[in-house]
Scaffold this active site. Structure first.
Site, PDB file in Angstrom:
ATOM      1  N   SER A  39       0.912  -1.220   0.027  1.00  0.00           N
ATOM      2  CA  SER A  39      -0.002  -0.059   0.227  1.00  0.00           C
ATOM      3  C   SER A  39       0.887   1.365  -0.065  1.00  0.00           C
ATOM      4  O   SER A  39       2.017   1.211   0.523  1.00  0.00           O
ATOM      5  CB  SER A  39      -0.822   0.074   1.163  1.00  0.00           C
ATOM      6  N   TYR A  87      -1.803  -0.650  10.399  1.00  0.00           N
ATOM      7  CA  TYR A  87      -2.047  -0.897   8.880  1.00  0.00           C
ATOM      8  C   TYR A  87      -0.614  -0.471   8.288  1.00  0.00           C
ATOM      9  O   TYR A  87       0.016  -1.204   7.517  1.00  0.00           O
ATOM     10  CB  TYR A  87      -3.271  -0.167   8.374  1.00  0.00           C
ATOM     11  N   LYS A 126       2.110  -2.580   6.557  1.00  0.00           N
ATOM     12  CA  LYS A 126       2.659  -2.382   4.912  1.00  0.00           C
ATOM     13  C   LYS A 126       3.974  -2.146   4.946  1.00  0.00           C
ATOM     14  O   LYS A 126       4.734  -2.538   3.787  1.00  0.00           O
ATOM     15  CB  LYS A 126       1.745  -1.391   4.298  1.00  0.00           C
TER      16      LYS A 126
HETATM   17  P1  NAP Z   1     -11.278  -6.000   0.909  1.00  0.00           P
HETATM   18  O1  NAP Z   1     -12.345  -5.354   0.064  1.00  0.00           O
HETATM   19  O2  NAP Z   1     -11.417  -5.967   2.327  1.00  0.00           O
HETATM   20  O3  NAP Z   1     -11.374  -7.470   0.646  1.00  0.00           O
HETATM   21  C1  NAP Z   1     -10.295  -8.275   1.144  1.00  0.00           C
HETATM   22  C2  NAP Z   1     -10.636  -9.696   1.023  1.00  0.00           C
HETATM   23  O4  NAP Z   1      -9.583 -10.220   1.915  1.00  0.00           O
HETATM   24  C3  NAP Z   1     -11.791 -10.027   1.434  1.00  0.00           C
HETATM   25  O5  NAP Z   1     -12.277 -11.348   0.608  1.00  0.00           O
HETATM   26  C4  NAP Z   1     -11.640 -10.901   2.797  1.00  0.00           C
HETATM   27  O6  NAP Z   1     -12.535 -11.951   3.297  1.00  0.00           O
HETATM   28  C5  NAP Z   1     -10.260 -11.442   2.699  1.00  0.00           C
HETATM   29  N1  NAP Z   1      -9.478 -11.446   3.985  1.00  0.00           N
HETATM   30  C6  NAP Z   1      -9.360 -10.450   4.854  1.00  0.00           C
HETATM   31  N2  NAP Z   1      -8.846 -11.209   6.027  1.00  0.00           N
HETATM   32  C7  NAP Z   1      -8.646 -12.368   5.652  1.00  0.00           C
HETATM   33  C8  NAP Z   1      -8.190 -13.500   6.532  1.00  0.00           C
HETATM   34  N3  NAP Z   1      -7.941 -13.340   7.846  1.00  0.00           N
HETATM   35  N4  NAP Z   1      -8.059 -14.849   5.651  1.00  0.00           N
HETATM   36  C9  NAP Z   1      -8.541 -15.028   4.490  1.00  0.00           C
HETATM   37  N5  NAP Z   1      -8.934 -13.859   3.908  1.00  0.00           N
HETATM   38  C10 NAP Z   1      -9.129 -12.498   4.444  1.00  0.00           C
HETATM   39  O7  NAP Z   1      -9.900  -5.366   0.495  1.00  0.00           O
HETATM   40  P2  NAP Z   1      -9.207  -4.747  -0.795  1.00  0.00           P
HETATM   41  O8  NAP Z   1      -9.476  -3.410  -0.784  1.00  0.00           O
HETATM   42  O9  NAP Z   1      -9.642  -5.753  -1.829  1.00  0.00           O
HETATM   43  O10 NAP Z   1      -7.739  -5.011  -0.165  1.00  0.00           O
HETATM   44  C11 NAP Z   1      -6.943  -5.873  -0.709  1.00  0.00           C
HETATM   45  C12 NAP Z   1      -5.420  -5.712  -0.499  1.00  0.00           C
HETATM   46  O11 NAP Z   1      -5.066  -4.448  -1.197  1.00  0.00           O
HETATM   47  C13 NAP Z   1      -5.088  -5.529   0.909  1.00  0.00           C
HETATM   48  O12 NAP Z   1      -3.956  -6.278   1.166  1.00  0.00           O
HETATM   49  C14 NAP Z   1      -5.182  -4.130   1.080  1.00  0.00           C
HETATM   50  O13 NAP Z   1      -4.456  -3.892   2.349  1.00  0.00           O
HETATM   51  C15 NAP Z   1      -4.688  -3.649  -0.108  1.00  0.00           C
HETATM   52  N6  NAP Z   1      -4.822  -2.261  -0.575  1.00  0.00           N
HETATM   53  C16 NAP Z   1      -6.116  -1.532  -0.546  1.00  0.00           C
HETATM   54  C17 NAP Z   1      -6.177  -0.480  -0.685  1.00  0.00           C
HETATM   55  C18 NAP Z   1      -7.619  -0.105  -0.949  1.00  0.00           C
HETATM   56  O14 NAP Z   1      -8.170   1.339  -0.755  1.00  0.00           O
HETATM   57  N7  NAP Z   1      -8.670  -0.634  -1.097  1.00  0.00           N
HETATM   58  C19 NAP Z   1      -5.441   0.526  -1.094  1.00  0.00           C
HETATM   59  C20 NAP Z   1      -4.064  -0.150  -0.778  1.00  0.00           C
HETATM   60  C21 NAP Z   1      -3.835  -1.442  -0.346  1.00  0.00           C
HETATM   61  P3  NAP Z   1     -13.806 -11.557   4.141  1.00  0.00           P
HETATM   62  O15 NAP Z   1     -14.317 -10.307   3.896  1.00  0.00           O
HETATM   63  O16 NAP Z   1     -14.443 -12.808   4.079  1.00  0.00           O
HETATM   64  O17 NAP Z   1     -13.229 -11.091   5.520  1.00  0.00           O
END
Ligand code: NAP
Length: 243
Positions: free
Chosen positions: A135, A148, A152
């Site tokens: 991130s 967080y 990261k």
């Molecule tokens: P999201 O919408 O919250 O989706 C996350 C997915 O990961 C969900 O399917 C969740 O399952 C699963 N997950 C979470 N905890 C888990 C665990 N303990 N075991 C197995 N699965 C788990 O997140 P996203 O925005 O797509 O983020 C994906 C990645 O991108 C993350 O690493 C995040 O830090 C990074 N990121 C996101 C952003 C942003 O703005 N969205 C920005 C920078 C980086 P459940 O829903 O069933 O818990």
């Protein structure tokens, strides 16, 4: 440039929602056999109904579950450590449970999954590629994101040490560092225009990122087109890091 993964087996964590949910069809469309791992079975069943994939339900917050899930995924060639959580709390009142869970899911799980997958590649004498979804929070301090941001930053350094140690085995390791993507996680943190507007003002390109743009970068880094890109920490942030 055409990216194809015929004959390759890919494992995507956090595949139930958000970025991971879109990575699975992108990899499948490029010819990979995809294993989708996440916590909620319903999400994975819905995904499999739309896109051919194998599914694994596991809670990566638990170290042993992470290890078993990685083993159950079989001989993986391409690993995307995407699962992550953001439990927002002010620094002074951050709880031990949030700190521990954040580090367990965002750092320890990619560590363990990569150990298992990389050992399998080495044992098979097969090259491979790993992309960690980090991130912009690894270098940009964000209020209420202490655990967080720390997780990261740790993931970035884990990526670099893995690159150092796994490169000699023909395993490439890189990270991508997105800005805000309006997934369920992104909406929770930045969906309020009062917060989101301030963040947008710090992004020179003036918009948030789309999941498709993350998928494009990840597929490129996994592919042979990126054959000499190794240990990179790649901002996908519309220039946030220079602002
Ligand atoms: P999201 O919408 O919250 O989706 C996350 C997915 O990961 C969900 O399917 C969740 O399952 C699963 N997950 C979470 N905890 C888990 C665990 N303990 N075991 C197995 N699965 C788990 O997140 P996203 O925005 O797509 O983020 C994906 C990645 O991108 C993350 O690493 C995040 O830090 C990074 N990121 C996101 C952003 C942003 O703005 N969205 C920005 C920078 C980086 P459940 O829903 O069933 O818990």
């Amino acid at each position: 440039m055409q990216i194809r993964f015929e004959g390759k087996r890919a494992l995507v964590t956090g595949a139930g929602k958000g970025i991971g949910r879109d990575l699975v069809p992108a990899l499948a469309a490029a010819g990979a056999t995809v294993v989708a791992l996440s916590r909620s079975q319903d999400d994975l069943e819905a995904l499999r109904a739309e896109t051919p994939c194998e599914i694994i339900v596991a809670d990566l917050a638990d170290a042993e579950s992470a290890r078993q899930a990685a083993a159950a995924a079989g001989p993986v060639d391409l690993l995307v450590n995407n699962a992550g959580i953001a439990r927002l709390e002010p620094f002074l009142s951050a709880t031990v449970s949030a700190i521990d869970e954040t580090l367990a899911v965002n750092v320890r799980a990619p560590f363990i999954l990569s150990q298992v997958v990389a050992q399998g590649m080495i044992d098979r004498g097969a090259p491979g590629a790993i992309v960690n979804i980090s991130s912009m929070a690894s270098w940009g301090a964000l209020a209420d994101h202490a655990a967080y941001c720390a997780s990261k930053a740790a993931l970035d350094m884990l990526t670099q040490v893995m690159a150092l140690e796994l490169g000699p085995h023909g395993i490439r390791v890189n990270a991508v560092n997105p800005t805000v993507v309006l997934t369920p996680m992104g909406r929770r943190a930045w969906g309020d225009p009062a917060k989101g507007g301030k963040m947008l003002a710090r992004i020179p390109l003036g918009r948030f990122l789309e999941t498709s743009e993350v998928c494009d970068a990840v597929l490129y880094l996994l592919s042979d087109h990126a054959s000499m890109i190794h240990g990179a920490i790649l901002p996908l942030d519309g220039g946030f890091h220079v602002s």
